[in-house]
Design an enzyme around this catalytic site. Sequence first.
Site, mmCIF file in Angstrom:
data_model
loop_
_atom_site.group_PDB
_atom_site.id
_atom_site.type_symbol
_atom_site.label_atom_id
_atom_site.label_comp_id
_atom_site.label_asym_id
_atom_site.label_seq_id
_atom_site.Cartn_x
_atom_site.Cartn_y
_atom_site.Cartn_z
ATOM 1 N N CYS A 89 -6.795 4.963 -3.344
ATOM 2 C CA CYS A 89 -6.218 3.890 -2.885
ATOM 3 C C CYS A 89 -6.937 3.558 -1.404
ATOM 4 O O CYS A 89 -7.354 4.422 -0.811
ATOM 5 C CB CYS A 89 -4.687 4.065 -2.634
ATOM 6 S SG CYS A 89 -3.583 3.132 -1.711
ATOM 7 N N GLY A 90 -6.779 2.384 -1.142
ATOM 8 C CA GLY A 90 -7.259 2.109 0.494
ATOM 9 C C GLY A 90 -6.409 2.950 1.530
ATOM 10 O O GLY A 90 -6.903 2.856 2.548
#
Length: 159
Positions: free
Chosen positions: A36-37
Amino acid sequence: MDTIYDFNVLQTNGSEKSLKDYEGKALLIVNTASKCGLTPQFEGLQELYEKYHDKGLEILGFPCDQFNNQEFDNIEETTQFCQLNYGVSFPMFAKIDVNGNNADPLFTFLKEQKKGILSKNIKWNFTKFLVDRNGNVVERYAPTTTPAKIEEDIQKLFD
């Protein structure tokens, strides 16, 4: 169910762990994702863990794949990734769902105790719940709230 101590969770090896084992400790409970970012938040979570663990903080990570499939299929890949890339030494648990019919009972409880801005559902990875030493959910933090911004609230639990 009155406090988080009433729940059992699954460890990465499939065995159950009672959250009663954490009684008297402050907890930061987080739904995590490895791809995930926001995944770099693992670094800040680990820093908090190292700084406050001796005072009684436990950080509990719960991998979740409900948001754009951003978690490994195999829990061993998840734990290795977290350890190798971010030095994670706080407990990580079995992969769970946080929303929907299959939501883990712990997260259903957490969401009931502290609703989000528009709904009680968790909107994304790295939603965080701060629990005091008595097992009460005292705060919910948005996914974009960095661990550093939570530090002051953690300190208050030890004053």
